[in-house]
Design an enzyme around this catalytic site. Structure first.
Site, PDB file in Angstrom:
ATOM      1  N   PRO A  96       0.835  -1.214   0.000  1.00  0.00           N
ATOM      2  CA  PRO A  96       0.000   0.000   0.000  1.00  0.00           C
ATOM      3  C   PRO A  96       0.867   1.260   0.000  1.00  0.00           C
ATOM      4  O   PRO A  96       2.097   1.177   0.090  1.00  0.00           O
ATOM      5  CB  PRO A  96      -0.764  -0.124   1.316  1.00  0.00           C
ATOM      6  CG  PRO A  96       0.192  -0.808   2.236  1.00  0.00           C
ATOM      7  CD  PRO A  96       1.060  -1.701   1.378  1.00  0.00           C
ATOM      8  N   TRP A  97       0.221   2.429  -0.058  1.00  0.00           N
ATOM      9  CA  TRP A  97       0.958   3.688  -0.178  1.00  0.00           C
ATOM     10  C   TRP A  97       1.384   4.289   1.155  1.00  0.00           C
ATOM     11  O   TRP A  97       2.228   5.182   1.190  1.00  0.00           O
ATOM     12  CB  TRP A  97       0.097   4.732  -0.924  1.00  0.00           C
ATOM     13  CG  TRP A  97      -1.294   4.856  -0.369  1.00  0.00           C
ATOM     14  CD1 TRP A  97      -2.410   4.237  -0.867  1.00  0.00           C
ATOM     15  CD2 TRP A  97      -1.718   5.577   0.783  1.00  0.00           C
ATOM     16  NE1 TRP A  97      -3.499   4.539  -0.083  1.00  0.00           N
ATOM     17  CE2 TRP A  97      -3.104   5.363   0.939  1.00  0.00           C
ATOM     18  CE3 TRP A  97      -1.054   6.400   1.719  1.00  0.00           C
ATOM     19  CZ2 TRP A  97      -3.847   5.919   1.970  1.00  0.00           C
ATOM     20  CZ3 TRP A  97      -1.790   6.953   2.756  1.00  0.00           C
ATOM     21  CH2 TRP A  97      -3.168   6.717   2.883  1.00  0.00           C
ATOM     22  N   LYS A 136       4.558  -5.143  -6.439  1.00  0.00           N
ATOM     23  CA  LYS A 136       3.674  -4.152  -7.055  1.00  0.00           C
ATOM     24  C   LYS A 136       3.460  -3.040  -6.042  1.00  0.00           C
ATOM     25  O   LYS A 136       2.786  -3.218  -5.030  1.00  0.00           O
ATOM     26  CB  LYS A 136       2.322  -4.757  -7.431  1.00  0.00           C
ATOM     27  CG  LYS A 136       1.569  -3.838  -8.395  1.00  0.00           C
ATOM     28  CD  LYS A 136       0.076  -4.008  -8.383  1.00  0.00           C
ATOM     29  CE  LYS A 136      -0.604  -3.257  -7.293  1.00  0.00           C
ATOM     30  NZ  LYS A 136      -0.439  -1.791  -7.350  1.00  0.00           N
ATOM     31  N   ALA A 140       2.017   0.627  -4.606  1.00  0.00           N
ATOM     32  CA  ALA A 140       0.718   1.299  -4.743  1.00  0.00           C
ATOM     33  C   ALA A 140       0.832   2.367  -5.831  1.00  0.00           C
ATOM     34  O   ALA A 140       1.910   2.932  -6.046  1.00  0.00           O
ATOM     35  CB  ALA A 140       0.323   1.931  -3.416  1.00  0.00           C
ATOM     36  N   GLU A 156      -1.914  -8.818   5.696  1.00  0.00           N
ATOM     37  CA  GLU A 156      -2.089  -7.918   6.842  1.00  0.00           C
ATOM     38  C   GLU A 156      -3.037  -6.818   6.398  1.00  0.00           C
ATOM     39  O   GLU A 156      -2.735  -6.035   5.499  1.00  0.00           O
ATOM     40  CB  GLU A 156      -0.774  -7.365   7.361  1.00  0.00           C
ATOM     41  CG  GLU A 156      -1.016  -6.790   8.759  1.00  0.00           C
ATOM     42  CD  GLU A 156       0.237  -6.385   9.493  1.00  0.00           C
ATOM     43  OE1 GLU A 156       1.079  -7.249   9.775  1.00  0.00           O
ATOM     44  OE2 GLU A 156       0.348  -5.181   9.776  1.00  0.00           O
ATOM     45  N   GLY A 171      -6.993  -4.505   7.323  1.00  0.00           N
ATOM     46  CA  GLY A 171      -7.453  -3.314   8.050  1.00  0.00           C
ATOM     47  C   GLY A 171      -7.471  -3.495   9.554  1.00  0.00           C
ATOM     48  O   GLY A 171      -7.264  -4.585  10.079  1.00  0.00           O
ATOM     49  N   CYS A 184      -2.936   1.177   9.543  1.00  0.00           N
ATOM     50  CA  CYS A 184      -3.909   0.160   9.985  1.00  0.00           C
ATOM     51  C   CYS A 184      -3.863  -0.069  11.491  1.00  0.00           C
ATOM     52  O   CYS A 184      -4.838  -0.533  12.070  1.00  0.00           O
ATOM     53  CB  CYS A 184      -3.706  -1.134   9.203  1.00  0.00           C
ATOM     54  SG  CYS A 184      -1.997  -1.602   9.043  1.00  0.00           S
ATOM     55  N   GLU A 200     -12.372  13.937   0.459  1.00  0.00           N
ATOM     56  CA  GLU A 200     -13.828  14.097   0.305  1.00  0.00           C
ATOM     57  C   GLU A 200     -14.579  12.964   1.014  1.00  0.00           C
ATOM     58  O   GLU A 200     -15.594  13.195   1.670  1.00  0.00           O
ATOM     59  CB  GLU A 200     -14.191  14.133  -1.184  1.00  0.00           C
ATOM     60  CG  GLU A 200     -13.831  15.478  -1.800  1.00  0.00           C
ATOM     61  CD  GLU A 200     -13.895  15.499  -3.329  1.00  0.00           C
ATOM     62  OE1 GLU A 200     -13.403  16.491  -3.895  1.00  0.00           O
ATOM     63  OE2 GLU A 200     -14.399  14.537  -3.935  1.00  0.00           O
ATOM     64  N   GLU A 222     -13.493   0.745   9.311  1.00  0.00           N
ATOM     65  CA  GLU A 222     -12.207   1.441   9.330  1.00  0.00           C
ATOM     66  C   GLU A 222     -12.391   2.762   8.580  1.00  0.00           C
ATOM     67  O   GLU A 222     -12.781   2.768   7.416  1.00  0.00           O
ATOM     68  CB  GLU A 222     -11.152   0.572   8.639  1.00  0.00           C
ATOM     69  CG  GLU A 222      -9.769   1.153   8.745  1.00  0.00           C
ATOM     70  CD  GLU A 222      -8.694   0.268   8.123  1.00  0.00           C
ATOM     71  OE1 GLU A 222      -8.967  -0.374   7.092  1.00  0.00           O
ATOM     72  OE2 GLU A 222      -7.584   0.233   8.669  1.00  0.00           O
TER      73      GLU A 222
HETATM   74  P1  ADP Z   1      -6.087   1.457  -0.352  1.00  0.00           P
HETATM   75  O1  ADP Z   1      -7.560   1.548  -0.582  1.00  0.00           O
HETATM   76  O2  ADP Z   1      -5.684   1.989   0.954  1.00  0.00           O
HETATM   77  O3  ADP Z   1      -5.253   1.940  -1.493  1.00  0.00           O
HETATM   78  P2  ADP Z   1      -5.936  -1.278  -1.170  1.00  0.00           P
HETATM   79  O4  ADP Z   1      -6.107  -2.486  -0.340  1.00  0.00           O
HETATM   80  O5  ADP Z   1      -6.985  -1.015  -2.201  1.00  0.00           O
HETATM   81  O6  ADP Z   1      -5.797  -0.083  -0.157  1.00  0.00           O
HETATM   82  O7  ADP Z   1      -4.533  -1.275  -1.917  1.00  0.00           O
HETATM   83  C1  ADP Z   1      -3.359  -1.888  -1.448  1.00  0.00           C
HETATM   84  C2  ADP Z   1      -2.574  -2.422  -2.621  1.00  0.00           C
HETATM   85  O8  ADP Z   1      -3.363  -3.418  -3.300  1.00  0.00           O
HETATM   86  C3  ADP Z   1      -2.223  -1.384  -3.683  1.00  0.00           C
HETATM   87  O9  ADP Z   1      -0.933  -1.689  -4.211  1.00  0.00           O
HETATM   88  C4  ADP Z   1      -3.291  -1.627  -4.737  1.00  0.00           C
HETATM   89  O10 ADP Z   1      -2.922  -1.165  -6.026  1.00  0.00           O
HETATM   90  C5  ADP Z   1      -3.409  -3.131  -4.692  1.00  0.00           C
HETATM   91  N1  ADP Z   1      -4.666  -3.678  -5.230  1.00  0.00           N
HETATM   92  C6  ADP Z   1      -5.875  -3.083  -5.278  1.00  0.00           C
HETATM   93  N2  ADP Z   1      -6.798  -3.920  -5.820  1.00  0.00           N
HETATM   94  C7  ADP Z   1      -6.149  -5.070  -6.133  1.00  0.00           C
HETATM   95  C8  ADP Z   1      -6.539  -6.336  -6.716  1.00  0.00           C
HETATM   96  N3  ADP Z   1      -7.792  -6.574  -7.105  1.00  0.00           N
HETATM   97  N4  ADP Z   1      -5.598  -7.292  -6.874  1.00  0.00           N
HETATM   98  C9  ADP Z   1      -4.320  -7.071  -6.466  1.00  0.00           C
HETATM   99  N5  ADP Z   1      -3.893  -5.915  -5.918  1.00  0.00           N
HETATM  100  C10 ADP Z   1      -4.782  -4.925  -5.749  1.00  0.00           C
END
Ligand code: ADP
Length: 482
Positions: A150-151, A175, A177, A251, A253, A285, A334, A384
């Site tokens: 995540p970011w 991968k 964020a 890991e 929320g 988290c 928002e 959350e």
């Molecule tokens: P947030 O909403 O806080 O960005 P996410 O759980 O959506 O949290 O994102 C965490 C990571 O999971 C990011 O790298 C995002 O690009 C990736 N991600 C989001 N959707 C998917 C998916 N369907 N399959 C794999 N990775 C995903």
């Protein structure tokens, strides 16, 4: 900053291909786009998986723990040497305040050093089950690992999965964020500087949507998925992984309660709750998002917390001394303002967050919010919220505190404030959370496991147990003539 920053990193090469267009990278402290990074694609993800598989099968990496230990140590040194630059980039890219960003990078190289030691201590077992009947239990690297990040903590949440995976002898495809490819690429650059890591052991592919993430959770050549993010996405990844029966380490929320008893040191409780709820601008988290206070000190804590939150230094994440930086982007600002409006109607507002004032209107800021609520089943308590927003709730006695704290579907972290050791240890056992801190919050260490109960996750990261996700156990048996 070089051109390769923000690029994909596959097979030891920087790749700037962007078949799906470029991703704009915004500074949430002022709303300006300061860079753009190439977006990935399914094809690039498949190329990265192939490169990781080849490195795993044909290089010395998977069989030589001393090589891995030395490489992790060297990586840690390179990262430490670039700590300031990477922390500053992170503050610009995700709005994390600079002191916390520096702390995060330090935690990252600390973690790499810890797993360098662990890499040389992965032992199996041998035994003789009957005369001449020999069993060898061997711990082997699991193979190719996808690490989806995540970011909100793009360095530590990356390294805490990548370091044990590499220590175990796995190859990784990362991968990052979509909001933080630049910080991620800077860490990839630190791996690239370690020439003893065979090409293809570490790979990374950007994505703005879910094309790459879907390949990384379904491809038959991926053995393990290590994911940190929301419970919603964790469930999708787990479902996607089911078809090929991958190991998943998730890991997810949290909805961390801080439980304050009447005999607590209130100065300490207020300081910990303020810091613990505003870490990563409330977007972590393990952040405190519920404050449960015993009747006897409820009114006093309410006033003290109101005062503490009112005196929060808000500003550009790169300015020294700022306690609260911006929300990650406008959409989340928002979303949170909608939640605050709802809380204003359905709960009793103690301090209401706003987006204006302090000359902060350019960035995505929200000042701290605290609302009083009695109904534990309300979604303001159950969900959350992921921002500088806390609920204030009342409890009568120990049993009431335990019941209310355990009443959400999350179970990542909690903290308890009391001067009675018996109470704190009893709560430590009765709370259904992966971590319970006593008289403090958010103390995270490379040596000790974190992870979630219930919908907060599966598996543990950090510590020796993190290795379990990245190792297989094999039985080799023989009968020898005696
Ligand atoms: P947030 O909403 O806080 O960005 P996410 O759980 O959506 O949290 O994102 C965490 C990571 O999971 C990011 O790298 C995002 O690009 C990736 N991600 C989001 N959707 C998917 C998916 N369907 N399959 C794999 N990775 C995903």
């Amino acid at each position: 900053m070089t051109a390769k920053f923000g690029h994909h990193y596959i097979g030891g090469t920087w790749i700037g291909d962007s078949p799906n267009g470029m991703m704009p990278i915004e500074n949430p402290s002022d709303g300006t786009v300061f860079a753009e990074a190439p977006q990935g694609s399914a094809n690039l993800a498949i190329q990265a998986v192939k490169s990781a598989r080849e490195a795993f099968e044909s290089s010395e990496w998977s069989s030589n723990p001393r090589l891995r230990a030395a490489a992790l140590l060297q990586f840690a040194d390179v990262l430490e040497g670039r700590a300031n630059e990477i922390a500053t980039l992170m503050a610009k890219e995700n709005g994390k305040v600079i002191e916390q960003a520096r702390h995060e990078v330090a935690a990252g190289y600390g973690e790499a050093r810890y797993y360098a030691g662990v890499a040389r201590n992965v032992f199996g077992r041998t035994f003789e089950s009957g005369t001449g009947k020999m069993s060898f239990m061997i711990r082997e690297p699991a193979g190719v690992v996808s690490v989806i990040v995540p970011w909100n903590a793009p360095v530590t949440l990356l390294i805490r999965s990548v370091a044990p995976a590499l220590a175990a002898g796995c190859s990784v495809v990362i991968k990052p964020a979509p909001q933080t490819p630049m910080t991620n690429a800077a860490v990839m650059d630190c791996f690239d500087a370690v020439k003893s890591i065979p090409k293809g052991v570490v790979n990374s592919v950007n994505d703005y949507a879910t094309e790459v993430g879907t390949i990384l959770s379904t491809h038959s050549e991926i053995d393990v998925i290590s994911f940190t993010g929301s419970s919603k996405t964790g469930k999708i990844i787990m479902a996607n992984a089911a078809d090929t029966i991958k190991h998943v380490s998730l890991e997810l929320g949290g909805k961390a309660p801080a439980i304050v008893f009447g005999n607590a040191d209130l100065n300490n409780a207020v300081a910990e709750i303020k810091r613990g709820s505003l870490s990563l601008n409330g977007q972590m988290c393990t952040c405190i998002s519920r404050v449960l206070v015993q009747d006897a000190v409820y009114d006093e804590m309410k006033e003290r917390l109101r005062n503490a939150y009112e005196n929060t230094k808000i500003g550009d994440a790169r300015s020294i001394g700022v306690e609260l930086g911006p929300i990650i982007d406008q959409a989340n600002q928002e979303r949170l303002m909608g939640i605050i409006d709802r809380a204003n109607q359905e709960a009793n507002m103690v301090i209401r967050g706003t987006t204006s004032g302090n000359d902060l209107s350019k960035g995505y800021f929200i000042s701290p919010t605290m609302f009083e609520i009695e109904d534990v089943s309300h979604d303001l308590v159950q969900d959350e919220l992921f921002g500088p927003v806390v609920s204030l709730e009342r409890f009568s006695d120990e049993a009431d505190a335990i019941e209310k704290s355990n009443a959400t579907r999350y179970g990542l972290a909690a903290s308890v404030y009391t001067q009675d050791l018996n109470v704190s240890m009893r709560l430590g056992r009765k709370l259904k959370f992966g971590t319970v801190w006593l008289n403090c919050h958010n103390r995270l260490l490379a040596e000790v496991e974190t992870g979630g109960y219930r919908e907060s996750g599966i598996g543990r990261l950090h510590g020796i147990e993190a290795m379990n996700d990245f190792l297989e156990t094999k039985h080799i048996y023989c009968e020898v003539e005696v």
